[in-house]
Scaffold this motif. Structure first.
Motif, PDB file in Angstrom:
ATOM      1  N   PRO A  67       0.781  -1.237   0.000  1.00  0.00           N
ATOM      2  CA  PRO A  67       0.000   0.000   0.000  1.00  0.00           C
ATOM      3  C   PRO A  67       0.814   1.289   0.000  1.00  0.00           C
ATOM      4  O   PRO A  67       0.261   2.366  -0.139  1.00  0.00           O
ATOM      5  CB  PRO A  67      -0.817  -0.098   1.281  1.00  0.00           C
ATOM      6  N   GLY A  68       2.141   1.191   0.132  1.00  0.00           N
ATOM      7  CA  GLY A  68       2.916   2.425   0.162  1.00  0.00           C
ATOM      8  C   GLY A  68       4.406   2.181   0.241  1.00  0.00           C
ATOM      9  O   GLY A  68       4.878   1.054   0.086  1.00  0.00           O
ATOM     10  N   ILE A  69       5.121   3.270   0.484  1.00  0.00           N
ATOM     11  CA  ILE A  69       6.575   3.203   0.602  1.00  0.00           C
ATOM     12  C   ILE A  69       7.016   3.926   1.865  1.00  0.00           C
ATOM     13  O   ILE A  69       6.323   4.800   2.374  1.00  0.00           O
ATOM     14  CB  ILE A  69       7.274   3.831  -0.624  1.00  0.00           C
ATOM     15  N   ILE A  70       8.176   3.552   2.354  1.00  0.00           N
ATOM     16  CA  ILE A  70       8.800   4.224   3.484  1.00  0.00           C
ATOM     17  C   ILE A  70      10.308   4.116   3.281  1.00  0.00           C
ATOM     18  O   ILE A  70      10.785   3.111   2.752  1.00  0.00           O
ATOM     19  CB  ILE A  70       8.364   3.607   4.825  1.00  0.00           C
ATOM     20  N   SER A  71      11.010   5.173   3.642  1.00  0.00           N
ATOM     21  CA  SER A  71      12.466   5.123   3.496  1.00  0.00           C
ATOM     22  C   SER A  71      13.120   6.027   4.525  1.00  0.00           C
ATOM     23  O   SER A  71      12.461   6.834   5.179  1.00  0.00           O
ATOM     24  CB  SER A  71      12.886   5.544   2.084  1.00  0.00           C
ATOM     25  N   SER A  72      14.426   5.847   4.638  1.00  0.00           N
ATOM     26  CA  SER A  72      15.203   6.694   5.536  1.00  0.00           C
ATOM     27  C   SER A  72      16.476   7.118   4.817  1.00  0.00           C
ATOM     28  O   SER A  72      16.935   6.453   3.891  1.00  0.00           O
ATOM     29  CB  SER A  72      15.547   5.952   6.824  1.00  0.00           C
ATOM     30  N   LYS A  73      17.017   8.239   5.259  1.00  0.00           N
ATOM     31  CA  LYS A  73      18.291   8.687   4.704  1.00  0.00           C
ATOM     32  C   LYS A  73      19.087   9.355   5.811  1.00  0.00           C
ATOM     33  O   LYS A  73      18.525   9.967   6.725  1.00  0.00           O
ATOM     34  CB  LYS A  73      18.103   9.630   3.530  1.00  0.00           C
ATOM     35  N   GLU A 103      22.011  11.667  12.657  1.00  0.00           N
ATOM     36  CA  GLU A 103      20.622  12.070  12.394  1.00  0.00           C
ATOM     37  C   GLU A 103      20.125  11.457  11.086  1.00  0.00           C
ATOM     38  O   GLU A 103      20.736  11.637  10.036  1.00  0.00           O
ATOM     39  CB  GLU A 103      20.505  13.589  12.304  1.00  0.00           C
ATOM     40  N   TRP A 104      19.013  10.747  11.187  1.00  0.00           N
ATOM     41  CA  TRP A 104      18.367  10.121  10.035  1.00  0.00           C
ATOM     42  C   TRP A 104      16.985  10.735   9.857  1.00  0.00           C
ATOM     43  O   TRP A 104      16.302  11.046  10.818  1.00  0.00           O
ATOM     44  CB  TRP A 104      18.221   8.615  10.263  1.00  0.00           C
ATOM     45  N   GLU A 105      16.573  10.877   8.611  1.00  0.00           N
ATOM     46  CA  GLU A 105      15.244  11.383   8.281  1.00  0.00           C
ATOM     47  C   GLU A 105      14.419  10.239   7.708  1.00  0.00           C
ATOM     48  O   GLU A 105      14.913   9.437   6.920  1.00  0.00           O
ATOM     49  CB  GLU A 105      15.347  12.503   7.250  1.00  0.00           C
ATOM     50  N   ILE A 106      13.153  10.176   8.108  1.00  0.00           N
ATOM     51  CA  ILE A 106      12.257   9.180   7.524  1.00  0.00           C
ATOM     52  C   ILE A 106      11.159   9.881   6.734  1.00  0.00           C
ATOM     53  O   ILE A 106      10.723  10.979   7.087  1.00  0.00           O
ATOM     54  CB  ILE A 106      11.651   8.231   8.583  1.00  0.00           C
ATOM     55  N   VAL A 107      10.765   9.247   5.645  1.00  0.00           N
ATOM     56  CA  VAL A 107       9.679   9.737   4.796  1.00  0.00           C
ATOM     57  C   VAL A 107       8.818   8.551   4.383  1.00  0.00           C
ATOM     58  O   VAL A 107       9.295   7.416   4.339  1.00  0.00           O
ATOM     59  CB  VAL A 107      10.201  10.482   3.541  1.00  0.00           C
ATOM     60  N   TRP A 108       7.576   8.815   4.080  1.00  0.00           N
ATOM     61  CA  TRP A 108       6.669   7.747   3.669  1.00  0.00           C
ATOM     62  C   TRP A 108       5.553   8.322   2.817  1.00  0.00           C
ATOM     63  O   TRP A 108       5.294   9.521   2.818  1.00  0.00           O
ATOM     64  CB  TRP A 108       6.057   7.041   4.887  1.00  0.00           C
ATOM     65  N   ALA A 109       4.915   7.440   2.083  1.00  0.00           N
ATOM     66  CA  ALA A 109       3.732   7.775   1.293  1.00  0.00           C
ATOM     67  C   ALA A 109       2.864   6.527   1.239  1.00  0.00           C
ATOM     68  O   ALA A 109       3.369   5.418   1.049  1.00  0.00           O
ATOM     69  CB  ALA A 109       4.123   8.208  -0.111  1.00  0.00           C
ATOM     70  N   LEU A 110       1.580   6.720   1.423  1.00  0.00           N
ATOM     71  CA  LEU A 110       0.629   5.613   1.441  1.00  0.00           C
ATOM     72  C   LEU A 110      -0.524   5.954   0.508  1.00  0.00           C
ATOM     73  O   LEU A 110      -1.006   7.093   0.504  1.00  0.00           O
ATOM     74  CB  LEU A 110       0.112   5.414   2.871  1.00  0.00           C
ATOM     75  N   HIS A 111      -0.956   4.989  -0.275  1.00  0.00           N
ATOM     76  CA  HIS A 111      -2.101   5.190  -1.161  1.00  0.00           C
ATOM     77  C   HIS A 111      -3.329   5.497  -0.294  1.00  0.00           C
ATOM     78  O   HIS A 111      -3.552   4.834   0.723  1.00  0.00           O
ATOM     79  CB  HIS A 111      -2.333   3.928  -1.998  1.00  0.00           C
TER      80      HIS A 111
END
Length: 119
Positions: free
Chosen positions: A11-17, A25-33
């Motif tokens: 249903p979506g994606i999630i990632s970190s950088k 320090e890491w940032e997380i981002v996500w997107a879900l339908h």
């Protein structure tokens, strides 16, 4: 990738950088339908990724950003256990105007050890 355990639907994606190596320090981002909103998938995925980052990536601090007008995204960040650090004024151009952005974080010392360990 966010994947449902019951049927392997994605249903979506999630990632970190890695944002800032010196301080871990890491940032997380996500997107879900939208079809999968309000089922807890994103909250669970964010919490799992935070725990993974603390345990496996040696993170000290995890951050996430949200458009100040996106209350659902802000509530998700809060449910995931993050604390509001502040408001970045006029940092994103959206819908033909400059929008504010919220920044949230969680520190390793604030994260429950059993969650970071994947229990």
């Amino acid at each position: 990738m966010v994947c449902r355990a019951t049927d392997q639907t994605q249903p979506g994606i999630i990632s970190s950088k890695l944002n800032w190596e010196d301080i871990g320090e890491w940032e997380i981002v996500w997107a879900l339908h939208p079809e999968y909103w309000r089922h807890g998938y994103a909250t669970e995925a964010v919490r799992l990724l935070i725990g993974y980052a603390f345990k496996e990536l040696n993170a000290h601090r995890i951050i996430a950003y949200a458009n100040a007008g996106n209350q659902r995204s802000e509530r998700l960040i809060q449910r995931a256990g993050m604390t509001k650090d502040g408001v970045l004024r006029g940092t994103r151009y959206c819908n033909r105007e400059w929008c504010n952005e919220l920044i949230y974080s969680v520190l390793e010392r604030e994260w429950p050890k059993e969650t970071a360990a994947g229990k």
